[in-house]
Design an enzyme around this catalytic site. Structure first.
Site, short mmCIF file in Angstrom:
data_model
loop_
_atom_site.label_atom_id
_atom_site.label_comp_id
_atom_site.label_asym_id
_atom_site.label_seq_id
_atom_site.Cartn_x
_atom_site.Cartn_y
_atom_site.Cartn_z
CG ASP A 14 -0.27 0.00 2.51
OD1 ASP A 14 0.67 -0.47 2.74
OD2 ASP A 14 -1.00 0.84 3.42
CG HIS B 129 6.63 -0.21 10.34
ND1 HIS B 129 6.51 -0.54 11.56
CD2 HIS B 129 6.28 1.09 10.36
CE1 HIS B 129 6.22 0.59 12.33
NE2 HIS B 129 6.35 1.56 11.52
#
Ligand code: BDR
Ligand code: CA
Length: 321
Positions: free
Chosen positions: A10, A244
């Site tokens: 995303d 992340h």
């Protein structure tokens, strides 16, 4: 032989860093990017993927459009906090021209199912946004659920969430999808906030990219500086931004970077703890554990690997470029 990989992104600043990590890794063969929603709308994510692939010298990597919203919803709007952290365009308002290539005709879900059929154990899938594409592929194909090897960024087992005390952002986008994935997948590795908030990048590293002066390096430095500034506001105690999504790709390359806890996972979908990743009490005594959760990380070694691979891409030397 390089390992085949699909990134389900995303995109998103740290998704962009994950893409660069994969393109800087000789151990990986990126066979496609599937777009999901979260930091941005799915179409904007696909646009960023195409633009970045062209900038990084790999316009040959196909991009597939994924599901536009969560399983239990019929639309999706970017959360204010996502736009704050990643910028409205997803890449910290950094400028990168539209790519010449467009998205593939085939859907992300069909591509995922077909790729697992084709490559089996020689493929790893790394989702770093909402888990909707993965859950939809599992719902459509039992063989996909049984055979896919998945390393996802999301969740928080031993630390609080980042959008609520319970929920991490990627899981929060579609808790039903994440729950379906961890209950039906047979080989699912979770790279959650437990470890990704220990792997931080600072202006020192982005400064080193900036000095390279290439368009790739400038884009990476501009986008990541935006991300560090956002972290300075929302989590000043960390002293950097969380890597992340790149950590999930790094573990797909080299699982020895983390310590993994075998567990049968579930995701709470009801009540105050909606979005929480936790052990499934109904499968506590099952011998087969279908998930592994990273609970510790070799920070120093990961950061070395990260800088080596990202610097390669920043110099315009992505693998296969
Ligand atoms: C995750 O949420 C997204 O904002 C980031 O790209 C990362 O995948 C961190 O919680
Ligand atoms: Ca992401």
């Amino acid at each position: 032989m390089p390992k085949n990989i699909i990134l389900d992104l995303d995109t998103g600043i740290d998704d962009a860093l994950a893409l660069a990590y994969a393109l800087g890794s000789e151990e990986l063969n990126l066979i496609g990017v599937t777009a999901t929603y979260g930091n941005v709308l799915v179409g904007d994510g696909a646009r960023n993927d195409l633009a970045l692939l062209e900038l990084f010298g790999r316009p040959d990597v196909p991009v597939y459009l994924g599901e536009p919203h969560a399983l239990a919803k019929d639309d999706f709007e970017v959360l204010e906090i996502s736009a704050f952290i990643h910028g409205k365009n997803g890449i910290g308002e950094a400028e990168v021209p539209d790519a010449a290539a467009g998205v593939q005709e085939q859907s992300a879900v069909d591509f995922l199912i077909e790729s697992v059929e084709r490559y089996g154990d020689d493929l790893v899938i790394v989702p770093t946004g909402a888990m909707t594409n993965i859950a939809t592929a599992m719902q459509r194909s039992e063989a996909f659920a049984r055979n896919a090897h998945i390393v996802f960024m999301g969740g928080a087992l031993s630390v609080p969430g980042n959008v609520s005390p319970w929920a991490e952002a990627n899981i929060n986008q579609d808790p039903e999808a994440a729950d379906y994935m961890v209950r039906h997948g047979r080989d699912v590795t979770m790279i959650g906030l437990d470890v990704t908030l220990q792997t931080l990048l600072t202006y020192k590293e982005t400064g080193a990219w900036r000095e390279l002066g290439t368009p790739q390096a400038t884009l990476l430095a501009d986008a990541t500086d935006y991300y560090i500034r956002a972290y300075d506001t929302v989590a000043p105690h960390l002293g950097g931004c969380g890597l992340h999504d790149p950590l999930a790709v790094a573990v797909a390359v080299d699982p020895s970077l983390v310590q993994l806890l075998p567990i049968n996972l579930k995701v709470d979908t009801e009540g105050a703890t909606r979005g929480r990743t936790i052990g499934d009490e109904t499968r506590l005594n099952e011998e087969e554990k279908t998930s592994r959760v990273a609970v510790a990380v070799d920070v120093e070694r990961f950061l070395e690997e990260f800088m080596a691979r990202l610097s390669r891409v920043a110099r315009g030397e992505a693998v296969g470029a």
